[in-house]
Design an enzyme around this catalytic site. Structure first.
Site, PDB file in Angstrom:
ATOM      1  N   CYS A 105       1.044  -1.110   0.200  1.00 58.58           N
ATOM      2  CA  CYS A 105      -0.007   0.078  -0.138  1.00 58.58           C
ATOM      3  C   CYS A 105       0.727   1.174  -0.015  1.00 58.58           C
ATOM      4  CB  CYS A 105      -0.832  -0.155   1.303  1.00 58.58           C
ATOM      5  SG  CYS A 105      -1.887   1.585   1.276  1.00 58.58           S
ATOM      6  N   CYS A 108      -0.715   4.526   2.386  1.00 60.91           N
ATOM      7  CA  CYS A 108      -0.771   4.473   3.783  1.00 60.91           C
ATOM      8  C   CYS A 108      -0.484   3.025   4.229  1.00 60.91           C
ATOM      9  CB  CYS A 108      -1.941   4.820   4.053  1.00 60.91           C
ATOM     10  SG  CYS A 108      -3.463   3.973   3.355  1.00 60.91           S
ATOM     11  N   SER A 109      -1.398   2.421   4.613  1.00 63.80           N
ATOM     12  CA  SER A 109      -1.187   0.717   5.010  1.00 63.80           C
ATOM     13  C   SER A 109      -2.511  -0.114   4.843  1.00 63.80           C
ATOM     14  CB  SER A 109      -0.408   0.905   6.349  1.00 63.80           C
ATOM     15  OG  SER A 109      -1.198   1.470   7.580  1.00 63.80           O
ATOM     16  N   CYS A 110      -3.206   0.310   3.938  1.00 64.73           N
ATOM     17  CA  CYS A 110      -4.366  -0.484   3.917  1.00 64.73           C
ATOM     18  C   CYS A 110      -4.022  -2.324   3.498  1.00 64.73           C
ATOM     19  CB  CYS A 110      -5.053  -0.236   2.452  1.00 64.73           C
ATOM     20  SG  CYS A 110      -5.645   1.560   2.362  1.00 64.73           S
TER      21      CYS A 110
END
Length: 201
Positions: A105, A108-110
């Site tokens: 991702c 962000c950090s999906c």
């Protein structure tokens, strides 16, 4: 201002920030540490990557399910009751002899919590998020995964609208294995693409 006292903080910077935030919110009475511990334990020990491993094992064992997973991963995964936080919209990508899939991702950090549990720290780190796109082969080698030069690497960028599950190739020598036994060969890293399924002992 003098600063000659020692610190006993052995946490990495990210963990230290989390600890500080949790301390402040607890002191203000906004969160209950015990409730946070229950949530973390649920994702680490009850959900973890076990749900995803069961999805992969079923796809390995059941061609009809594997086809459904390719066509509509959200519904196929939901049929096993694995739904919820950040797992609403899923796509499964299958490794083959010719192609290896890697998930990142970049913004962000999906991450599909309901399928893979809590995201690893490195998944959220800027170096992984940038280098996985620029130099995926080099990143995989740092994880100990060296792929043949002629194997294509496809990088999938998760978003808030769509998250990915890598279905690793089924290891040889597992014919006739139960889904439960197969699931034991599936690691979190294999479902992100930074690893392969474990070989049978």
């Amino acid at each position: 201002m003098s600063h000659d006292h020692d610190h006993d903080n052995e946490l990495d910077p990210f963990a230290a920030r989390v600890r500080a935030l949790e301390t402040i919110l607890t002191q203000k009475g906004l969160i209950d540490p015990a409730a946070i511990d229950v949530i973390v334990d649920t994702y680490e020990t009850k959900i973890g990557p076990r749900n995803g491993a069961r999805v992969v094992a079923k796809a390995w064992s059941d061609p009809a399910y594997a086809d459904w997973l390719k066509r509509d991963a959200t519904a196929a995964i939901g049929s096993l009751s694995y739904t919820g936080r950040q797992g609403e919209h899923m796509q499964a990508v299958f490794n083959t002899q010719d192609t290896h899939n890697l998930v990142v991702c970049t913004l962000c950090s999906c991450y599909p919590w309901s399928v893979l549990g809590l995201p690893p720290v490195w998944y959220k780190a800027p170096p992984y998020r940038s280098r996985a796109v620029i130099d995926p082969r080099g990143v995989l080698e740092e994880f100990g995964l060296t792929l043949p030069a002629d194997k294509k690497i496809r990088v999938w960028d998760s978003t808030a609208e769509l998250r990915y599950l890598v279905v690793p190739m089924r290891p040889e020598g597992t014919e006739g294995w139960s889904e439960e036994r197969l699931a034991e060969l599936v690691s979190r890293d294999a479902m992100i693409g930074t690893g392969l399924a474990r070989k049978p002992a």
